[in-house]
Design an enzyme around this catalytic site. Structure first.
Site, PDB file in Angstrom:
ATOM      1  N   ASP A 134       0.624  -1.510   0.182  1.00  0.00           N
ATOM      2  CA  ASP A 134      -0.058  -0.267  -0.503  1.00  0.00           C
ATOM      3  C   ASP A 134       1.079   1.138   0.361  1.00  0.00           C
ATOM      4  O   ASP A 134       1.880   0.822   0.772  1.00  0.00           O
ATOM      5  CB  ASP A 134      -1.079   0.162   0.751  1.00  0.00           C
ATOM      6  N   ASN A 137       1.678   3.219  -2.706  1.00  0.00           N
ATOM      7  CA  ASN A 137       2.427   4.093  -4.271  1.00  0.00           C
ATOM      8  C   ASN A 137       1.715   5.102  -4.240  1.00  0.00           C
ATOM      9  O   ASN A 137       2.949   6.070  -5.020  1.00  0.00           O
ATOM     10  CB  ASN A 137       2.060   2.443  -5.374  1.00  0.00           C
ATOM     11  N   HIS A 140       3.566   3.713  -8.874  1.00  0.00           N
ATOM     12  CA  HIS A 140       4.576   1.688  -8.890  1.00  0.00           C
ATOM     13  C   HIS A 140       5.024   1.376  -9.782  1.00  0.00           C
ATOM     14  O   HIS A 140       5.488  -0.560  -9.802  1.00  0.00           O
ATOM     15  CB  HIS A 140       2.742   1.147 -10.012  1.00  0.00           C
ATOM     16  N   ARG A 162     -10.391   2.044 -10.240  1.00  0.00           N
ATOM     17  CA  ARG A 162      -9.151   2.989 -10.827  1.00  0.00           C
ATOM     18  C   ARG A 162      -9.033   3.425 -11.761  1.00  0.00           C
ATOM     19  O   ARG A 162      -9.520   2.743 -12.815  1.00  0.00           O
ATOM     20  CB  ARG A 162      -8.132   3.050 -10.173  1.00  0.00           C
ATOM     21  N   LEU A 218      12.924 -19.478  -3.815  1.00  0.00           N
ATOM     22  CA  LEU A 218      11.553 -19.113  -2.505  1.00  0.00           C
ATOM     23  C   LEU A 218      10.343 -19.104  -2.971  1.00  0.00           C
ATOM     24  O   LEU A 218      10.688 -18.967  -4.513  1.00  0.00           O
ATOM     25  CB  LEU A 218      11.979 -17.551  -2.787  1.00  0.00           C
ATOM     26  N   GLU A 265      -0.448 -14.085  12.043  1.00  0.00           N
ATOM     27  CA  GLU A 265      -0.239 -12.238  13.277  1.00  0.00           C
ATOM     28  C   GLU A 265       0.419 -11.006  12.279  1.00  0.00           C
ATOM     29  O   GLU A 265       0.553 -11.233  10.788  1.00  0.00           O
ATOM     30  CB  GLU A 265       1.417 -11.604  13.524  1.00  0.00           C
TER      31      GLU A 265
END
Length: 239
Positions: free
Chosen positions: A16, A18, A33, A67, A127, A203
């Site tokens: 959140d 950008n 962005h 948007r 990853l 969490e």
């Protein structure tokens, strides 16, 4: 960072800020962005080096289509640009990339690029990087329910056999561990329809930095806060 800290296995982030970052600097929203996309690339390396095995980012929600058209077009252009080099970069770094969300809502060329990227990196053992594109938690659950209904109607599944694992296996994240830690940047404190099913025991950590300013130091703060939590799954805390 303290090497004795317990590292979350799976970190999810709501990217959140950008647009607000760009506005504060007198730049067009699209500049935010672009900068945010570069931070995502950097963060993939950072989280893996810390021992985090799964990393999921909320890049484009089902609600983002509302948007302004020029901003949506710029985001799709940015996604296409990412796809150009994503396969080479992911294989170089032994990274397994997966896109979650309703991919049928994307243009055919993007669907093909995503499928090619997922195929090409599926065997990588580094990853596990998940990108949520055209994703909404409610939409994901609704699609999973439709799959369950179809399986019952075709006789592959009995109604009495439907349980939490049946739903879980039909979600976009099937086969992935639930996030241990959710981070949201830029000061907002809501989950915005992200991973509604998967965040049951996650969490939460909220930071003020907008995503383009998020860095290793901010991640370390989130992990330090995570280590102060008393992790309990499905039960009451000890007295």
């Amino acid at each position: 960072m303290d090497n004795t800290l317990n590292m979350p296995k799976h970190v999810a982030i709501i990217l959140d800020g950008n647009g607000r970052w760009a506005k504060a600097k007198g730049l067009p929203r699209n500049a935010g962005h672009t900068k945010g996309a570069k931070v995502v690339e950097d963060m993939c390396e950072i989280v893996w080096n810390k021992g985090i095995e799964y990393f999921t980012v909320y890049a484009f929600s089902t609600e983002n289509w509302t948007r302004p058209k020029d901003e949506v077009a710029a985001l799709m252009k940015l996604l296409r640009s990412y796809m150009v080099n994503a396969k080479k970069r992911a294989n170089k770094n032994n990274m397994c990339v997966r896109v979650i969300g309703d991919k049928t809502g994307l243009d055919p060329d993007l669907q093909e690029s995503i499928a090619d990227l997922e195929r090409a990196t599926s065997g990588n053992t580094g990853l596990h990087f998940q990108i949520a594109i055209n994703y909404g938690g409610r939409d994901e659950i609704a699609r999973a329910v439709r799959k369950l209904v179809q399986d019952v109607e075709t006789g592959r599944l009995k109604t009495d056999d439907i349980d939490a694992s049946s739903v879980d296996s039909r979600l976009d994240t099937a086969g992935l561990p639930d996030p241990d830690l959710l981070i949201r940047t830029c000061g907002e404190q809501r989950i915005s329809n992200f991973l509604l099913w998967q965040l049951a025991y996650t969490e939460f950590y909220f930071c003020d930095a907008p995503w383009p300013d998020f860095n290793e130091e901010e991640l370390d703060k989130a992990i330090a806060a995570y280590n102060k939590r008393d992790r309990k799954y499905g039960g009451l805390k000890d007295a």
